[in-house]
Design a protein around this motif. Structure first.
Motif, mmCIF file in Angstrom:
data_model
loop_
_atom_site.group_PDB
_atom_site.id
_atom_site.type_symbol
_atom_site.label_atom_id
_atom_site.label_comp_id
_atom_site.label_asym_id
_atom_site.label_seq_id
_atom_site.Cartn_x
_atom_site.Cartn_y
_atom_site.Cartn_z
ATOM 1 N N ARG A 42 -1.719 -7.053 2.285
ATOM 2 C CA ARG A 42 -1.415 -7.063 0.856
ATOM 3 C C ARG A 42 -0.809 -8.392 0.419
ATOM 4 O O ARG A 42 -1.007 -8.839 -0.710
ATOM 5 C CB ARG A 42 -0.447 -5.925 0.513
ATOM 6 C CG ARG A 42 -0.972 -4.539 0.852
ATOM 7 C CD ARG A 42 -0.022 -3.491 0.327
ATOM 8 N NE ARG A 42 -0.276 -2.181 0.910
ATOM 9 C CZ ARG A 42 0.334 -1.071 0.531
ATOM 10 N NH1 ARG A 42 1.243 -1.116 -0.418
ATOM 11 N NH2 ARG A 42 0.048 0.079 1.108
ATOM 12 N N ASP A 43 -0.045 -8.999 1.321
ATOM 13 C CA ASP A 43 0.615 -10.253 0.961
ATOM 14 C C ASP A 43 -0.369 -11.406 0.781
ATOM 15 O O ASP A 43 0.013 -12.471 0.286
ATOM 16 C CB ASP A 43 1.640 -10.622 2.035
ATOM 17 C CG ASP A 43 2.856 -9.708 2.001
ATOM 18 O OD1 ASP A 43 3.064 -9.039 0.973
ATOM 19 O OD2 ASP A 43 3.588 -9.655 3.015
ATOM 20 N N VAL A 44 -1.624 -11.212 1.181
ATOM 21 C CA VAL A 44 -2.628 -12.253 0.959
ATOM 22 C C VAL A 44 -2.830 -12.489 -0.530
ATOM 23 O O VAL A 44 -3.066 -13.621 -0.973
ATOM 24 C CB VAL A 44 -3.960 -11.847 1.625
ATOM 25 C CG1 VAL A 44 -5.084 -12.797 1.237
ATOM 26 C CG2 VAL A 44 -3.790 -11.807 3.140
ATOM 27 N N SER A 45 -2.717 -11.435 -1.324
ATOM 28 C CA SER A 45 -2.893 -11.569 -2.770
ATOM 29 C C SER A 45 -1.628 -12.127 -3.404
ATOM 30 O O SER A 45 -0.531 -11.587 -3.196
ATOM 31 C CB SER A 45 -3.219 -10.217 -3.389
ATOM 32 O OG SER A 45 -3.197 -10.291 -4.800
ATOM 33 N N PRO A 46 -1.730 -13.187 -4.183
ATOM 34 C CA PRO A 46 -0.519 -13.719 -4.835
ATOM 35 C C PRO A 46 0.074 -12.751 -5.850
ATOM 36 O O PRO A 46 1.277 -12.797 -6.120
ATOM 37 C CB PRO A 46 -1.027 -15.003 -5.511
ATOM 38 C CG PRO A 46 -2.492 -14.798 -5.678
ATOM 39 C CD PRO A 46 -2.924 -13.971 -4.522
ATOM 40 N N PHE A 47 -0.738 -11.866 -6.409
ATOM 41 C CA PHE A 47 -0.238 -10.936 -7.416
ATOM 42 C C PHE A 47 0.676 -9.877 -6.812
ATOM 43 O O PHE A 47 1.424 -9.226 -7.543
ATOM 44 C CB PHE A 47 -1.413 -10.277 -8.135
ATOM 45 C CG PHE A 47 -2.344 -11.263 -8.783
ATOM 46 C CD1 PHE A 47 -2.017 -11.853 -9.986
ATOM 47 C CD2 PHE A 47 -3.534 -11.622 -8.173
ATOM 48 C CE1 PHE A 47 -2.860 -12.768 -10.584
ATOM 49 C CE2 PHE A 47 -4.393 -12.534 -8.757
ATOM 50 C CZ PHE A 47 -4.054 -13.112 -9.972
ATOM 51 N N THR A 48 0.620 -9.696 -5.493
ATOM 52 C CA THR A 48 1.505 -8.746 -4.827
ATOM 53 C C THR A 48 2.957 -9.195 -4.899
ATOM 54 O O THR A 48 3.876 -8.373 -4.876
ATOM 55 C CB THR A 48 1.079 -8.572 -3.358
ATOM 56 O OG1 THR A 48 -0.289 -8.174 -3.303
ATOM 57 C CG2 THR A 48 1.924 -7.536 -2.642
ATOM 58 N N HIS A 49 3.196 -10.491 -5.002
ATOM 59 C CA HIS A 49 4.550 -11.041 -4.910
ATOM 60 C C HIS A 49 5.239 -11.171 -6.261
ATOM 61 O O HIS A 49 6.404 -11.564 -6.308
ATOM 62 C CB HIS A 49 4.499 -12.411 -4.229
ATOM 63 C CG HIS A 49 3.853 -12.389 -2.878
ATOM 64 N ND1 HIS A 49 4.514 -11.995 -1.738
ATOM 65 C CD2 HIS A 49 2.584 -12.680 -2.486
ATOM 66 C CE1 HIS A 49 3.706 -12.071 -0.694
ATOM 67 N NE2 HIS A 49 2.520 -12.480 -1.120
#
Length: 563
Positions: free
Chosen positions: A516-523
């Motif tokens: 999930r952390d691959v997506s910048p929108f997760t952060h």
């Protein structure tokens, strides 16, 4: 009547006229069979040019479909769990506005395609628009189509080739979507019925692009008009599904036709497959009529005459970049203002939704009615971040199109340095993305209204701007691809699709947090109703800056126009 003798050719007895081959018939006149000559060759050329873009987009669509169907089978395998979902989250105005009514959520196929109603339509709609425009107005604007038409190619050959490739793309999506749904134990008949209905919606936007390509002299403007119609179609469907007084708006939208088709109901509405076909034929008829009545390179909408002398703002690359991007930004601004106001207004309907006792008990467990409203508005801001990422990618890819159209070389032949030229496009795109998020927050606050409208505007402006760093990471990826792998710059769209898939289905699939952390929108932190920390925003901004710097280094070292 006096006859005229032809003089013999020098050095022989053969007449010059006899030795000259007959001229080939012109192929760019009026109608007739010659107007379509060369279409097959242009179709093969278009397929070769799209061998990267189309598979990437269709691969993202297949990935979304199969992930959705498998996750539903795993998490909502029982009818009781699906009924519970339909009676809770499926009944909220927020989810209905985004995904459509939850009529068939009680079935595996209905729940699997609930989110596909919007996401699949947007993917296929945009892909159809881009394909048609690329092979029509996109070739006509830089003059390539004029060279093609100078050979054996008819007036309608390029338009026909673009339409055929777009239609073929939608047809190929049918087995992909159908098989993806079947992976979740959904029946073959309903799965392929839904896939057909979704493809027919793509047909509508193929016809729309064939029409908009005749209206303007710019491919970006043609794409912008068609994309604006796609946004209006979503808005009509959302308003019609959430407001009973204007529910008839649903019937004006191709998205509404897909939702009301109800492929997984006991008796699907098969007659709703006819309106998309009729709309396609009507749009194509108008598009071909307009194509036959305009000059090559011209649009039906008259171009505004420029000043006798260029303004001082065009004396540098920043002014030129603003001039190139301002029309697109204006269209996006109107769309964001309308979308923000509409989504903010829908949040007022949550008060009515919370009136029943069962819903009050559910909200009490979730943290109260305000928690529901904040969750919905946070979802709207996250949606805005994804759309702004689309704008940033589209705007920054303009640099690559300026290269391939040989318009960048004359600029760089002047004292303008490469980095200064690139910085002008990056600056305009970044400021444009910031402006769009501000519009979303402002108009969402106005739509929310109430006695504390000023407070609402402030909260939603902050929540909207908090999404900017994640969207800028996509901008950095695009710049890095343009600088280091220009031929693969369109892969930025595929990465955006991957991030969307992770965000939409990460919870359902119980993906590892590292994935999930691959997506910048997760952060991106939750600003509304949550604890805000600046650390993830700073890290995202630094990643975006590093990717941008990497791309600029590559752009400085490689040849301009290189593949």
């Amino acid at each position: 009547m006096t006859s005229t003798r032809r003089a013999p050719a020098r050095g022989g007895g053969t007449d010059t006229a006899e030795r000259t081959p007959a001229a080939a018939p012109r192929t760019d006149s009026g109608g007739g069979q010659h107007s379509f000559v060369g279409t097959g060759t242009l179709v093969r050329l278009a397929l070769r040019r799209d061998r990267l873009m189309v598979p990437i987009w269709l691969g993202v669509l297949f990935l979304l479909t199969i992930m959705s169907s498998l996750s539903v089978k795993d998490l909502f395998g029982s009818a009781a769990s699906r009924d519970q979902l339909a009676g809770s989250a499926g009944a909220t105005p927020a989810t209905v506005a985004m995904y459509g009514p939850s009529w068939d959520v009680g079935t595996l196929g209905g729940l699997s395609t609930w989110k596909m109603n919007t996401m699949g339509t947007v993917l296929l709609g945009l892909l159809s628009i881009f394909v048609v425009t690329r092979h029509t107005r996109g070739d006509e604007e830089p003059g390539r189509l004029e060279l093609i038409r100078a050979g054996v190619a008819g007036r309608y050959s390029a338009l026909t080739a673009g339409v055929l490739v777009a239609l073929l793309t939608n047809v190929v999506s049918i087995p992909l979507v159908g098989l993806g749904l079947m992976a979740g134990s959904v029946g073959a008949g309903p799965s392929f019925g839904y896939a057909l209905a979704l493809a027919l919606v793509g047909f509508v936007f193929t016809g729309l692009a064939a029409l908009t390509a005749q209206l303007t002299e710019s491919s970006r403007a043609a794409n912008g008009i068609a994309a604006a119609v796609l946004a209006v179609a979503f808005l009509l469907r959302a308003l019609g599904d959430t407001t009973s007084q204007i529910s008839w708006l649903d019937w004006l939208s191709p998205m509404g036709w897909l939702v009301r088709f109800r492929a997984f109901a006991p008796q699907p509405h098969w007659w709703l497959l006819a309106p998309p076909v009729v709309a396609l034929l009507a749009l194509l008829v108008v598009g071909y009529l307009l194509a036959g009545r305009r000059d090559l390179g011209a649009g039906l909408l008259p171009a505004r005459l420029g000043r006798p002398a260029a303004s001082r703002i065009l004396s540098g690359p920043f002014g030129l970049a603003w001039r190139l991007h301002r029309g697109t930004l204006l269209g996006w601004s109107v769309g964001f203002a309308v979308l923000g106001g509409a989504l903010g207004s829908v949040s007022n309907g949550l008060d009515d939704f919370a009136a029943s006792k069962g819903v009050r008990d559910m909200l009490r467990a979730l943290g109260g009615q305000q928690a529901l409203v904040d969750s919905y508005l946070s979802f709207c801001m996250a949606l805005a971040a994804l759309v702004v990422a689309v704008y940033l990618i589209q705007s920054l890819l303009r640099m690559r199109s300026e290269e391939t159209a040989y318009r960048a070389e004359p600029v760089l032949a002047t004292p303008v340095a490469r980095l200064r030229w690139a910085a002008s496009h990056i600056t305009v795109a970044t400021l444009g993305g910031t402006w769009l998020l501000m519009l979303m927050g402002l108009f969402a606050g106005l739509g929310r209204g109430g006695d504390d409208v000023g407070h609402q505007i402030g909260r939603l402006l902050g929540a909207a701007l908090a999404q900017l760093p994640a969207a800028l990471v996509l901008a950095g990826i695009t710049i890095a691809l343009i600088g280091l792998l220009p031929r693969w710059s369109v892969a930025a769209w595929g990465l955006l699709g991957l991030f969307v898939a992770i965000g939409q289905f990460g919870d359902l699939l119980k993906l590892d947090q590292r994935v999930r952390d691959v997506s910048p929108f997760t952060h991106t932190p939750t600003v509304l109703g949550g604890t805000v920390t600046a650390t993830p925003l700073i890290v995202l901004a630094l990643v975006a800056i590093a990717l941008t710097a990497l791309g600029l280094v590559g752009l400085r070292r490689r040849d301009i126009g290189a593949a």
